[in-house]
Design a protein around this motif. Structure first.
Motif, PDB file in Angstrom:
ATOM      1  N   VAL A   1     -57.088  15.536  29.733  1.00 59.57           N
ATOM      2  CA  VAL A   1     -56.710  15.387  28.324  1.00 59.57           C
ATOM      3  C   VAL A   1     -56.034  14.036  28.104  1.00 59.57           C
ATOM      4  N   HIS A   2     -55.182  13.617  29.054  1.00 65.18           N
ATOM      5  CA  HIS A   2     -54.523  12.314  28.915  1.00 65.18           C
ATOM      6  C   HIS A   2     -55.556  11.189  28.858  1.00 65.18           C
ATOM      7  N   LEU A   3     -56.542  11.260  29.709  1.00 64.58           N
ATOM      8  CA  LEU A   3     -57.577  10.234  29.728  1.00 64.58           C
ATOM      9  C   LEU A   3     -58.340  10.204  28.411  1.00 64.58           C
ATOM     10  N   LEU A   4     -58.612  11.389  27.862  1.00 56.49           N
ATOM     11  CA  LEU A   4     -59.315  11.463  26.583  1.00 56.49           C
ATOM     12  C   LEU A   4     -58.475  10.866  25.458  1.00 56.49           C
TER      13      LEU A   4
ATOM     14  N   ALA B   1     -54.168  19.510  21.001  1.00 56.46           N
ATOM     15  CA  ALA B   1     -53.347  18.362  21.410  1.00 56.46           C
ATOM     16  C   ALA B   1     -54.177  17.085  21.465  1.00 56.46           C
ATOM     17  N   ALA B   2     -55.402  17.175  22.002  1.00 60.02           N
ATOM     18  CA  ALA B   2     -56.258  15.993  22.134  1.00 60.02           C
ATOM     19  C   ALA B   2     -56.675  15.454  20.773  1.00 60.02           C
ATOM     20  N   GLN B   3     -57.073  16.340  19.864  1.00 57.30           N
ATOM     21  CA  GLN B   3     -57.543  15.877  18.554  1.00 57.30           C
ATOM     22  C   GLN B   3     -56.399  15.363  17.692  1.00 57.30           C
ATOM     23  N   PHE B   4     -55.240  16.016  17.765  1.00 55.30           N
ATOM     24  CA  PHE B   4     -54.111  15.561  16.961  1.00 55.30           C
ATOM     25  C   PHE B   4     -53.539  14.249  17.491  1.00 55.30           C
ATOM     26  N   CYS B   5     -53.364  14.146  18.799  1.00 58.56           N
ATOM     27  CA  CYS B   5     -52.809  12.913  19.371  1.00 58.56           C
ATOM     28  C   CYS B   5     -53.829  11.774  19.338  1.00 58.56           C
ATOM     29  N   GLY B   6     -55.082  12.092  19.593  1.00 55.61           N
ATOM     30  CA  GLY B   6     -56.104  11.048  19.667  1.00 55.61           C
ATOM     31  C   GLY B   6     -56.485  10.437  18.333  1.00 55.61           C
TER      32      GLY B   6
END
Length: 338
Positions: free
Chosen positions: A67-70, A268-273
């Motif tokens: 997820v961090h990488l994404l 988390a990925a969509q909101f942070c990214g």
């Protein structure tokens, strides 16, 4: 079905209206001291999350490398490549050079801090992952954002920007990392309180977001951004921001599906990214584009994108937060042998 008013979404419109009619207190240099108030609010958010999150949860968030990488690949890879296409590809008849530079600058910025964590928590996503990525994005942005913008400026004018990396990194450590560590160290005394008062922590999260919306619009109103460049520039910036958010959110969603992430990790990925930080973008722009008379136009895309992303993700967080958890899979009862 009875319609329930979302006070948080209503509060956003109220914050915008207050900024429009009473911008002076929340603008830079106003009597509310927004520079200090914003940093103190972010520090409070990270302190409370440091208290509420166990070390095991933080470790789980830090180890979720996919997820961090994404998220970081989206913030500093996919986003800037889209911005590069806008900067190099769109004709001047569509967007002026200053506005194109503004969109690229928006794409090169790091993700938001408190709002990414607050929205993820409201949507019942993976908060430790959001905390880790919000912090990491801010630290990486100190270096990667001016490098991306410097690449563009150098290709256009041969002059790369200078940037006081040490001062900004020290500021991030002071307002983000130190409060989080302090919260972790306070867990033996305040951990139980945080568990019993989750609504207080959520209220602090959302209150900070409303404060950021208000001060963001105050700066733009005082600077005359909304009226000084005409309706066409405003409309193009708004449509471009909506399109940019939609494209990135859709791309991240597709990648999440391909990676078979859980719903919590996906949130988390969509909101942070998909988010970009106005709180980081404004002071960075004042250093990178120092002396540029078009600074207001360059900042216009992020000033529009920032509240836009909060409104959209707030609606999504409300919907996803009300989702039903999947029913547990029960093992089949063994049948007695005949």
């Amino acid at each position: 079905m009875k319609w329930k008013v979302d006070w948080f979404l209503t509060g956003m419109f109220v914050a915008v209206a207050l900024a429009w009619f009473f911008p002076a207190p929340g603008a830079r240099g106003g009597w509310l001291y927004p520079e200090l108030l914003t940093k103190a609010g972010v520090a409070l958010i990270f302190y409370l999350h440091g208290v509420a999150l166990s070390f095991a949860a933080m470790r789980a968030g830090a180890m979720n490398w996919r997820v961090h990488l994404l998220v970081q690949g989206t913030a500093f890879g996919i986003f800037p490549l889209i911005g590069l296409a806008i900067f190099k590809g769109l004709p001047e008849a569509w967007l002026t050079p200053d506005l194109r530079l503004g969109f690229f600058y928006l794409c090169a910025l790091p993700s938001t801090v408190s709002s990414s964590v607050a929205m993820t928590a409201a949507a019942r996503g993976n908060v430790p992952v959001a905390v880790f990525n919000a912090t990491l994005s801010s630290v990486l942005g100190v270096v990667l954002t001016p490098l991306w913008v410097g690449l563009i400026l150098e290709s256009g004018s041969g002059a790369a920007p200078s940037f006081p990396l040490g001062e900004v990194i020290l500021d991030l450590v002071k307002w983000l990392v130190v409060p989080l560590v302090a919260g972790q160290l306070s867990r033996p005394w305040l951990g139980h309180w945080a568990k019993e008062h989750k609504k207080v922590i959520q209220l602090a999260d959302r209150g900070t977001i409303l404060m950021l919306v208000y001060t963001s619009f105050c700066d733009s109103v005082v600077a005359g951004v909304w009226t000084g460049r005409g309706a066409t520039t405003l409309i193009l910036s708004t449509l471009g921001s909506i399109a940019l958010f939609s494209v990135v959110f859709f791309i991240v969603g597709l990648i999440c599906t391909a990676m078979k992430l859980t719903m919590e990790d996906r949130i988390a990925a969509q909101f942070c990214g998909s988010k970009k930080s106005l709180a980081t973008g404004v002071p960075m722009a004042q250093l990178i584009f120092e002396g540029n008379p078009a600074l207001g136009v360059i900042l216009l895309p992020i000033m529009i994108y920032h509240p836009l992303q909060l409104i959209i993700t707030a609606m999504l967080a409300g919907r996803w937060g009300r989702r039903e958890d999947p029913a547990p899979v029960l093992a089949a009862t063994p049948q007695p042998a005949n």
